[in-house]
Write a protein that holds these residues in place. Structure first.
Motif, PDB file in Angstrom:
ATOM      1  N   SER A   1       0.826  -1.209   0.000  1.00 57.81           N
ATOM      2  CA  SER A   1       0.000   0.000   0.000  1.00 57.81           C
ATOM      3  C   SER A   1       0.858   1.256   0.000  1.00 57.81           C
ATOM      4  CB  SER A   1      -0.941   0.005   1.212  1.00 57.81           C
ATOM      5  OG  SER A   1      -1.817  -1.095   1.178  1.00 57.81           O
ATOM      6  N   MET A   2       1.957   1.221   0.736  1.00 59.83           N
ATOM      7  CA  MET A   2       2.840   2.386   0.802  1.00 59.83           C
ATOM      8  C   MET A   2       3.376   2.745  -0.574  1.00 59.83           C
ATOM      9  SD  MET A   2       6.669   2.685   2.340  1.00 59.83           S
ATOM     10  CE  MET A   2       7.212   1.682   0.955  1.00 59.83           C
ATOM     11  N   LEU A   3       3.868   1.744  -1.314  1.00 62.03           N
ATOM     12  CA  LEU A   3       4.417   2.005  -2.638  1.00 62.03           C
ATOM     13  C   LEU A   3       3.342   2.486  -3.600  1.00 62.03           C
ATOM     14  CD1 LEU A   3       6.833  -1.043  -3.010  1.00 62.03           C
ATOM     15  CD2 LEU A   3       7.478   1.345  -2.664  1.00 62.03           C
ATOM     16  N   MET A   4       2.184   1.876  -3.533  1.00 62.22           N
ATOM     17  CA  MET A   4       1.092   2.298  -4.409  1.00 62.22           C
ATOM     18  C   MET A   4       0.689   3.734  -4.116  1.00 62.22           C
ATOM     19  SD  MET A   4      -2.631   0.502  -5.056  1.00 62.22           S
ATOM     20  CE  MET A   4      -3.337   1.039  -3.483  1.00 62.22           C
ATOM     21  N   ASP A   5       0.605   4.086  -2.844  1.00 59.98           N
ATOM     22  CA  ASP A   5       0.236   5.451  -2.470  1.00 59.98           C
ATOM     23  C   ASP A   5       1.286   6.453  -2.935  1.00 59.98           C
ATOM     24  OD1 ASP A   5      -2.036   4.500  -1.342  1.00 59.98           O
ATOM     25  OD2 ASP A   5      -1.459   4.851   0.729  1.00 59.98           O
ATOM     26  N   MET A   6       2.561   6.112  -2.764  1.00 58.21           N
ATOM     27  CA  MET A   6       3.635   6.991  -3.228  1.00 58.21           C
ATOM     28  C   MET A   6       3.509   7.233  -4.730  1.00 58.21           C
ATOM     29  SD  MET A   6       6.904   5.506  -1.081  1.00 58.21           S
ATOM     30  CE  MET A   6       8.088   6.346  -2.133  1.00 58.21           C
ATOM     31  N   PHE A   7       3.210   6.177  -5.459  1.00 60.07           N
ATOM     32  CA  PHE A   7       3.077   6.280  -6.915  1.00 60.07           C
ATOM     33  C   PHE A   7       1.909   7.187  -7.300  1.00 60.07           C
ATOM     34  CE2 PHE A   7       1.147   4.600 -10.859  1.00 60.07           C
ATOM     35  CZ  PHE A   7       2.192   4.866 -11.735  1.00 60.07           C
ATOM     36  N   VAL A   8       0.737   6.938  -6.715  1.00 62.34           N
ATOM     37  CA  VAL A   8      -0.456   7.708  -7.065  1.00 62.34           C
ATOM     38  C   VAL A   8      -0.297   9.171  -6.665  1.00 62.34           C
ATOM     39  CG1 VAL A   8      -2.930   7.977  -6.614  1.00 62.34           C
ATOM     40  CG2 VAL A   8      -1.961   5.694  -6.955  1.00 62.34           C
ATOM     41  N   ASN A   9       0.318   9.415  -5.534  1.00 63.22           N
ATOM     42  CA  ASN A   9       0.458  10.798  -5.046  1.00 63.22           C
ATOM     43  C   ASN A   9       1.411  11.637  -5.886  1.00 63.22           C
ATOM     44  OD1 ASN A   9      -1.315  10.325  -2.940  1.00 63.22           O
ATOM     45  ND2 ASN A   9       0.293   9.797  -1.489  1.00 63.22           N
ATOM     46  N   ASN A  10       2.152  10.998  -6.770  1.00 60.42           N
ATOM     47  CA  ASN A  10       3.084  11.741  -7.625  1.00 60.42           C
ATOM     48  C   ASN A  10       2.674  11.715  -9.094  1.00 60.42           C
ATOM     49  OD1 ASN A  10       5.700  12.761  -6.136  1.00 60.42           O
ATOM     50  ND2 ASN A  10       5.088  10.858  -5.134  1.00 60.42           N
ATOM     51  N   LEU A  11       1.420  11.418  -9.361  1.00 58.31           N
ATOM     52  CA  LEU A  11       0.914  11.438 -10.734  1.00 58.31           C
ATOM     53  C   LEU A  11       0.276  12.796 -11.027  1.00 58.31           C
ATOM     54  CD1 LEU A  11      -0.706   7.898 -11.117  1.00 58.31           C
ATOM     55  CD2 LEU A  11       1.415   8.736 -12.161  1.00 58.31           C
ATOM     56  N   ASP A  12       1.047  13.836 -10.876  1.00 59.59           N
ATOM     57  CA  ASP A  12       0.526  15.186 -11.075  1.00 59.59           C
ATOM     58  C   ASP A  12      -0.093  15.329 -12.459  1.00 59.59           C
ATOM     59  OD1 ASP A  12       1.566  15.762  -8.609  1.00 59.59           O
ATOM     60  OD2 ASP A  12       3.444  16.559  -9.408  1.00 59.59           O
ATOM     61  N   GLY A  13      -1.329  15.782 -12.491  1.00 60.02           N
ATOM     62  CA  GLY A  13      -1.990  16.052 -13.758  1.00 60.02           C
ATOM     63  C   GLY A  13      -2.624  14.852 -14.417  1.00 60.02           C
ATOM     64  N   ILE A  14      -2.365  13.647 -13.926  1.00 56.96           N
ATOM     65  CA  ILE A  14      -2.974  12.438 -14.485  1.00 56.96           C
ATOM     66  C   ILE A  14      -4.163  12.063 -13.618  1.00 56.96           C
ATOM     67  CG2 ILE A  14      -2.647   9.993 -14.987  1.00 56.96           C
ATOM     68  CD1 ILE A  14       0.298  10.612 -15.503  1.00 56.96           C
ATOM     69  N   PRO A  15      -5.363  12.043 -14.175  1.00 54.82           N
ATOM     70  CA  PRO A  15      -6.548  11.718 -13.366  1.00 54.82           C
ATOM     71  C   PRO A  15      -6.440  10.306 -12.794  1.00 54.82           C
ATOM     72  CG  PRO A  15      -7.187  12.617 -15.504  1.00 54.82           C
ATOM     73  CD  PRO A  15      -5.722  12.311 -15.582  1.00 54.82           C
ATOM     74  N   ALA A  16      -6.349  10.226 -11.493  1.00 52.20           N
ATOM     75  CA  ALA A  16      -6.176   8.934 -10.824  1.00 52.20           C
ATOM     76  C   ALA A  16      -6.967   8.939  -9.531  1.00 52.20           C
ATOM     77  CB  ALA A  16      -4.699   8.651 -10.544  1.00 52.20           C
ATOM     78  N   ARG A  17      -7.326   7.753  -9.085  1.00 53.86           N
ATOM     79  CA  ARG A  17      -8.037   7.642  -7.819  1.00 53.86           C
ATOM     80  C   ARG A  17      -7.531   6.434  -7.059  1.00 53.86           C
ATOM     81  NH1 ARG A  17     -14.272   6.105  -6.314  1.00 53.86           N
ATOM     82  NH2 ARG A  17     -14.100   6.695  -4.125  1.00 53.86           N
ATOM     83  N   ARG A  18      -7.302   6.612  -5.770  1.00 52.72           N
ATOM     84  CA  ARG A  18      -6.902   5.535  -4.878  1.00 52.72           C
ATOM     85  C   ARG A  18      -8.053   5.271  -3.927  1.00 52.72           C
ATOM     86  NH1 ARG A  18      -6.270   3.428   0.436  1.00 52.72           N
ATOM     87  NH2 ARG A  18      -4.132   2.691   0.779  1.00 52.72           N
TER      88      ARG A  18
END
Length: 353
Positions: A67-84
């Motif tokens: 979960s930590m790695l996934m959250d780090m990845f999603v939180n740095n997708l600036d400008g890419i529409p993403a949802r966790r």
């Protein structure tokens, strides 16, 4: 936009993380997805959009950092529409949206719901994919087929390999095509770290705080911040047609006050659902128990039994030590087993298998 490896290395240098070869081996997978998502989406009648990248199905033991790695990845997708989102909570949203869609008279409620999801995001990140409900099992295949067709990329964490999803479930043969779809549309990767970091953080730390006062509440809040991290929200579990709400949930850690779980008319099935959904339960403000709150005490016993059998880590604040919680009234003798279990659940090696 900082890539995952750069942030990971920075956190190691700061002492926030420890180097972990199994986690580092995942970096190319996240970079692959990130690089593909950064490519501009071509628009126009004769321009074909690029094939979306394969997603990532990340499985492994509890506390390995999925979960930590996934959250780090999603939180740095600036400008890419993403949802966790937690997978169970997402499926509850889907059920509610399908219910509303049916009110409009549509023949296929899944199609408009899937379209609404795919029009809002390019990447969906699910925490804790697990299928235990027959209704979810019957919906999830067609839902994900529509999402993949619309180019949505999916990343998910799970404690189970895909072949073990909905294992021994009713009509499982109807669910098997979804497993094959996962293998086709997602890279399946085991995070085989030898270290359980969640247990490391809990090891040697108190898990039972008494009495209930400002000091114990502060201690509980500190544990919550360390284990859950980030913004939490409620988790709604559907049990026998009813909603059971865990007020706070994130990263496999749930939190509730005693009254929210034991002051309500909940039963064994509800507590079993909670035990299945969480790896750690934080329970605040357990009062002294006896004649005046006998029903609440009975529910508390049932809750502890469910957590104990599922080997869920319990962290709580209580009015007294386990042996002193229930001193008078019917059930005093029976509560001795609960007190013993509360003691055992405080040991360092207590964790969900």
């Amino acid at each position: 936009m900082t890539n995952l490896r750069t942030q990971y290395d920075r956190m190691i240098a700061e002492g926030t993380l420890r180097p972990d070869a199994a986690q580092e081996a995942l970096m190319p997978e996240f970079d692959r997805i990130r690089d593909a998502l950064l490519q501009p989406v071509k628009k126009g009648l004769f321009r074909k959009a690029p094939e979306p990248p394969k997603g990532l199905y990340l499985w492994g033991g509890v506390g390995r950092g999925k979960s930590m790695l996934m959250d780090m990845f999603v939180n740095n997708l600036d400008g890419i529409p993403a949802r966790r989102v937690h997978f169970h909570a997402f499926m509850q949203e889907i059920h509610a949206a399908m219910h509303e869609a049916r009110k409009t008279g549509v023949d296929d409620a899944i199609a408009p719901v899937a379209k609404a999801v795919s029009s809002s995001v390019r990447l969906l990140a699910f925490d804790e994919m697990q299928i235990t409900d027959i209704t979810d099992a019957m919906i999830v295949g067609r839902l994900f087929e529509a999402l993949f067709a619309d180019g949505v990329v999916v990343i998910t964490t799970s404690n189970r390999i895909p072949d073990d999803l909905y294992k021994h479930g009713l009509n499982r043969d109807l669910f098997v095509p979804f497993i094959e779809m996962i293998k086709q549309k997602m890279v399946v990767h085991e995070l085989a770290s030898p270290t359980d970091y969640r247990q490391d953080r809990l090891s040697g730390s108190p898990s039972y705080f008494t009495p209930v006062n400002a000091e114990s509440r502060e201690a509980m809040n500190a544990v919550w911040k360390d284990l859950a991290g980030g913004e939490a929200g409620p988790l709604t579990l559907r049990v026998k047609g009813r909603d059971v709400i865990l007020p706070m949930f994130r990263n496999g850690v749930g939190r509730a006050r005693f009254h929210a779980l034991c002051g309500q008319p909940l039963g064994a099935a509800d507590y079993l659902a909670i035990a299945e959904a969480v790896k750690v339960l934080m329970l605040d403000d357990i009062p002294s128990l006896g004649r005046t709150n006998f029903n609440e005490a009975k529910r508390f016993v049932t809750l502890i039994d469910a957590l104990y059998e599922a080997q869920v880590q319990l962290i709580c604040s209580a009015a007294a030590e386990p042996e002193m919680l229930y001193l008078e009234g019917e059930g005093t003798f029976e509560f001795e087993r609960t007190a013993s279990r509360l003691r055992e659940m405080q040991s360092d090696d207590w964790s969900k298998a």
